[in-house]
Design a protein around this motif. Structure first.
Motif, mmCIF file in Angstrom:
data_model
loop_
_atom_site.group_PDB
_atom_site.id
_atom_site.type_symbol
_atom_site.label_atom_id
_atom_site.label_comp_id
_atom_site.label_asym_id
_atom_site.label_seq_id
_atom_site.Cartn_x
_atom_site.Cartn_y
_atom_site.Cartn_z
ATOM 1 N N TYR A 72 -2.199 -2.751 0.759
ATOM 2 C CA TYR A 72 -1.212 -4.054 0.756
ATOM 3 C C TYR A 72 -1.823 -5.422 1.379
ATOM 4 C CZ TYR A 72 3.516 -5.805 1.800
ATOM 5 O OH TYR A 72 4.601 -6.258 1.716
ATOM 6 N N ILE A 74 0.203 -10.918 -9.295
ATOM 7 C CA ILE A 74 0.735 -9.133 -9.410
ATOM 8 C C ILE A 74 -0.190 -8.403 -10.341
ATOM 9 C CG2 ILE A 74 3.023 -8.212 -10.624
ATOM 10 C CD1 ILE A 74 4.352 -10.907 -10.007
ATOM 11 N N PHE A 89 -2.792 -6.813 -8.174
ATOM 12 C CA PHE A 89 -2.304 -5.755 -7.429
ATOM 13 C C PHE A 89 -2.247 -4.435 -8.163
ATOM 14 C CE2 PHE A 89 0.918 -3.539 -4.999
ATOM 15 C CZ PHE A 89 0.367 -3.655 -3.576
ATOM 16 N N VAL A 124 5.766 2.924 -12.515
ATOM 17 C CA VAL A 124 4.982 2.663 -11.433
ATOM 18 C C VAL A 124 4.901 3.489 -10.114
ATOM 19 C CG1 VAL A 124 4.877 0.729 -9.651
ATOM 20 C CG2 VAL A 124 5.566 0.059 -12.059
ATOM 21 N N ASN A 125 5.951 3.987 -9.909
ATOM 22 C CA ASN A 125 6.136 5.148 -8.984
ATOM 23 C C ASN A 125 4.917 6.148 -9.080
ATOM 24 O OD1 ASN A 125 7.505 5.946 -6.477
ATOM 25 N ND2 ASN A 125 9.420 5.494 -7.658
ATOM 26 N N ILE A 146 -1.755 6.995 -3.539
ATOM 27 C CA ILE A 146 -1.631 7.229 -2.065
ATOM 28 C C ILE A 146 -2.376 8.710 -1.825
ATOM 29 C CG2 ILE A 146 -0.132 7.960 -0.305
ATOM 30 C CD1 ILE A 146 2.030 6.080 -1.336
ATOM 31 N N LEU A 201 1.519 4.778 -7.886
ATOM 32 C CA LEU A 201 1.619 4.524 -6.437
ATOM 33 C C LEU A 201 1.243 5.766 -5.782
ATOM 34 C CD1 LEU A 201 4.478 2.109 -5.852
ATOM 35 C CD2 LEU A 201 1.854 1.288 -5.862
ATOM 36 N N ALA A 202 2.096 6.784 -6.200
ATOM 37 C CA ALA A 202 1.900 8.207 -5.474
ATOM 38 C C ALA A 202 0.685 8.715 -5.521
ATOM 39 C CB ALA A 202 3.088 9.110 -6.132
ATOM 40 N N MET A 223 0.082 1.417 2.088
ATOM 41 C CA MET A 223 1.193 0.779 1.802
ATOM 42 C C MET A 223 1.641 0.046 2.898
ATOM 43 S SD MET A 223 1.303 1.481 -1.472
ATOM 44 C CE MET A 223 3.114 0.481 -1.756
#
Lengths: 552, 107
Positions: free
Chosen positions: A103, A312, A315, A236-237, A244, A240-241, A254
């Protein structure tokens, strides 16, 4: 001694972060010579040299040389401004920051972006309506020319010098890694090409090189992001998952990390990034390449849009690298660190999603990026010497176009040689603070004087001169006293100034000194300068009499 | 531009309207942008836990807010350009037209 791969990254980083994100690079990690990348880069160089030859034929007057004849459109200028701003450091540095800390990368890129709306709301129009070639034109519009130009040229040269050293050192290290060329060769290649672009093509060539490079960089970053998202069926989820799950810090990526652990450092750095942008001479100079205030506004809108979009993308690229690069032993050394250092996350990701061809393309774009940015910086430094010091202060404006351009070209060659030498001398210096210093000086010296000269009737020559130099000197002094130089470079303990950036103190100080000294100044000159504000204000608001404007 | 022409334009009601409206609009948008940015930084610095709150699956509040700050910067500049290129430029044209004779003479 920690040597970060990318100097510009440093703008973003505290020492501890630089150490974490940019592990030491030594000769042993140099990549094998990458012929695909070299071929693509040579293609870019040939294309830009053709443009330079074309531009050279169109560069006759000082107006052509410094401001591309005022013939750049708002959209083109917006792309060029975005190009000046999206340095290799932004691209590799921010994606590396996301790769290492998650982040925090987003927090930094936001700081870099939000200066743009402020430039638009308060500065773009008066700047365009009052200026000719450099921001010194604006601050000396109604104030005494000799001291103001000397002050503005000093601010310009100091900002440009720190920024240029950082870019040269970064270029050398990056090219050493990407192309497998020795450091000194890389620095010399960058210096020589930059001298060619600027001396022969002036602002016309510099602008088109910047536009092409910005297009390539945006296309490359977009393609990489799409390829990353396609790996996750554009969910996107899921991306990210997975990030992580595989990142050693897991859910902490995050959350805000160590870069912003100290609120005062975070706010001070944010202030330097935000207002420093509004005081960077090579960016301010771009406002004079368009024909009027309307085109200047469009430039800022396109620049803001493209830069925001680009951040963006960085990222997505950083998170893509967490998932696709950190899990692939091909890109890691024995201790699970990235081959070639932390800043190589985006470069390895290019290989992971697009193979050798994509790797070559992204490497070539990164090199082109440095080349374009140093050209813009050098042109702005050269114009401070030739237009502000030589033509205006020494010759009092009695100078032909030809001899002014000649001085500018000689200065460019000198700056190029100096940049090569400094790039080699400072090879091992932590360049993060050079960039941080450039932004802090721009925010503390150039920005207050420029803003007040345009908007505040009461500003006098004495106020601006003393306020500007107080900002300049205090920003440099506090940076030396901060941990970045005091502890990391000088090796002393307990830095007297504990924060990352001085801007939160030095910028208000400069405003205050400008204000107090101007208020105390009741000389005849000061009274005349206050009266002269009226005519300046009418011109800054309406564009009547502005350079290149036509009154019907 | 000589001082008399400047004073004349300064006294023009349309110039005053232009100047007042634009200054108010510019500073309002500046304050909005500063409030958004420093508000975001304050949230990050003082309430970091909120940044990590889930909005939908792994998408967090911090992510949504971060993107929103970027988009707000773009939207605010867009709003300014839209109004400046329309209303403000129209007023500027009128001010110039009403003073065209003095400006011609002054040249």
């Amino acid at each position: 001694m920690i040597r970060s791969v990318l100097p510009v990254l440093l703008a973003l980083l505290t020492t501890q972060a630089a150490q974490a994100a940019g592990p030491a690079v030594d000769a042993g990690t140099r990549q094998p010579t990458n012929w695909t990348a070299i071929a693509m880069f040579v293609g870019f160089v040939v294309l830009t040299l053709i443009i330079t030859a074309w531009a050279a034929k169109r560069t006759r007057s000082t107006k052509d040389f410094y401001s591309a004849g005022g013939k750049i459109t708002g959209f083109q200028n917006g792309v060029a401004i975005a190009g000046d701003y999206m340095s290799a450091a932004s691209f590799l540095g921010i994606s590396a920051l996301v790769y290492a800390w998650g982040y925090d990368g987003l927090i930094y890129s936001i700081g870099f972006l939000v200066g743009w709306p402020i430039i638009m709301f308060l500065m773009a129009e008066p700047l365009r309506n009052l200026g000719k070639f450099t921001f010194a034109d604006v601050v000396s519009y109604r104030l005494s020319a000799t001291p103001m130009r000397a002050m503005a040229a000093t601010g310009t040269l100091v900002t440009v010098a720190f920024y240029l050293i950082a870019q040269m050192v970064g270029a050398g290290q990056l090219i050493e890694l990407l192309f497998g060329l020795p450091y000194a060769y890389a620095v010399v290649i960058v210096g020589v090409l930059m001298i060619l672009y600027v001396t022969f093509g002036g602002m016309i060539a510099t602008t088109w090189v910047q536009i092409i490079k910005a297009g390539l960089l945006l296309a490359g970053a977009t393609l990489m992001s799409v390829l990353v998202l396609a790996t996750f069926n554009f969910d996107v989820n899921a991306l990210l998952a997975k990030a992580i799950e595989v990142h050693p810090k897991h859910g902490a990526i995050m959350l805000p990390g160590p870069q912003v652990a100290n609120p005062i450092s975070a706010i001070s750095l944010g202030t330097a990034l935000m207002f420093g942008t509004a005081g960077l001479p090579h960016i301010l100079m771009r406002f004079f390449t368009v024909k009027d205030a309307k085109e200047a506004r469009k430039s800022v809108f396109w620049a803001t849009t493209l830069i925001g979009y680009f951040y963006i993308l960085t990222f997505i690229i950083g998170f893509g690298a967490i998932v696709l690069v950190s899990t692939n032993p091909q890109f890691l050394d024995a201790s699970k660190q990235l081959l070639g250092g932390g800043n190589m996350a985006a470069v390895h990701l290019a290989n992971a999603v697009g193979g050798n061809l994509m790797l070559g393309f992204i490497s070539a774009v990164a090199f082109a990026t440095i080349l374009a940015v140093v050209s813009g910086l050098t042109l702005s430094g050269a114009s401070a010497v030739s237009h502000d010091i030589y033509a205006s202060v020494i010759r009092k404006g009695k100078v032909s176009d030809g001899s002014e351009i000649f001085v500018s070209k000689v200065t460019t060659v000198i700056l190029g040689v100096v940049a090569i030498v400094l790039g080699i001398v400072f090879e091992k210096v932590n360049v993060a603070f050079m960039v941080g210093l450039a932004f802090a000086v721009a925010a503390s010296a150039n920005f207050p004087v420029l803003l007040l000269s345009m908007l505040w009737r009461g500003l006098t020559t004495w106020g601006a001169f003393i306020g500007g130099f107080v900002g300049l000197i205090s920003a440099v002094a506090l940076t030396v006293l901060s941990p970045g130089i005091w502890t990391a470079v000088l090796g002393l303990s307990n830095a007297p100034f504990p924060y990352t950036s001085p801007a939160i103190f030095t910028m208000p100080l400069s405003f205050l000194v400008c204000f107090v000294v101007s208020k105390l100044d009741n000389s005849r000159t000061a009274q005349r300068e206050r009266l002269a504000f009226e005519a300046q204000y009418v011109r800054s608001q309406t564009g009547i009499g502005a350079e290149g404007a036509v009154v019907h | 531009m000589d001082d008399r022409t400047a004073a004349r334009i300064r006294a023009n009601p349309k110039f005053q309207l232009l100047e007042r409206t634009r200054r108010g609009f510019g500073w309002t948008l500046t304050i909005v942008m500063l409030a958004i940015y420093y508000g975001f930084i304050a949230l990050v610095a003082f309430f970091p836990a909120m940044i990590g709150q889930s909005v939908s699956g792994s998408i967090t509040l911090g992510l949504v807010l971060g993107i929103a700050v970027i988009l707000s910067a773009i939207v605010l500049t867009g709003v300014y350009v839209w109004r400046a290129n329309g209303q403000f430029d129209e007023l500027t044209r009128e001010v110039v037209a009403e003073n065209v004779r003095e400006l011609e003479l002054a040249r």
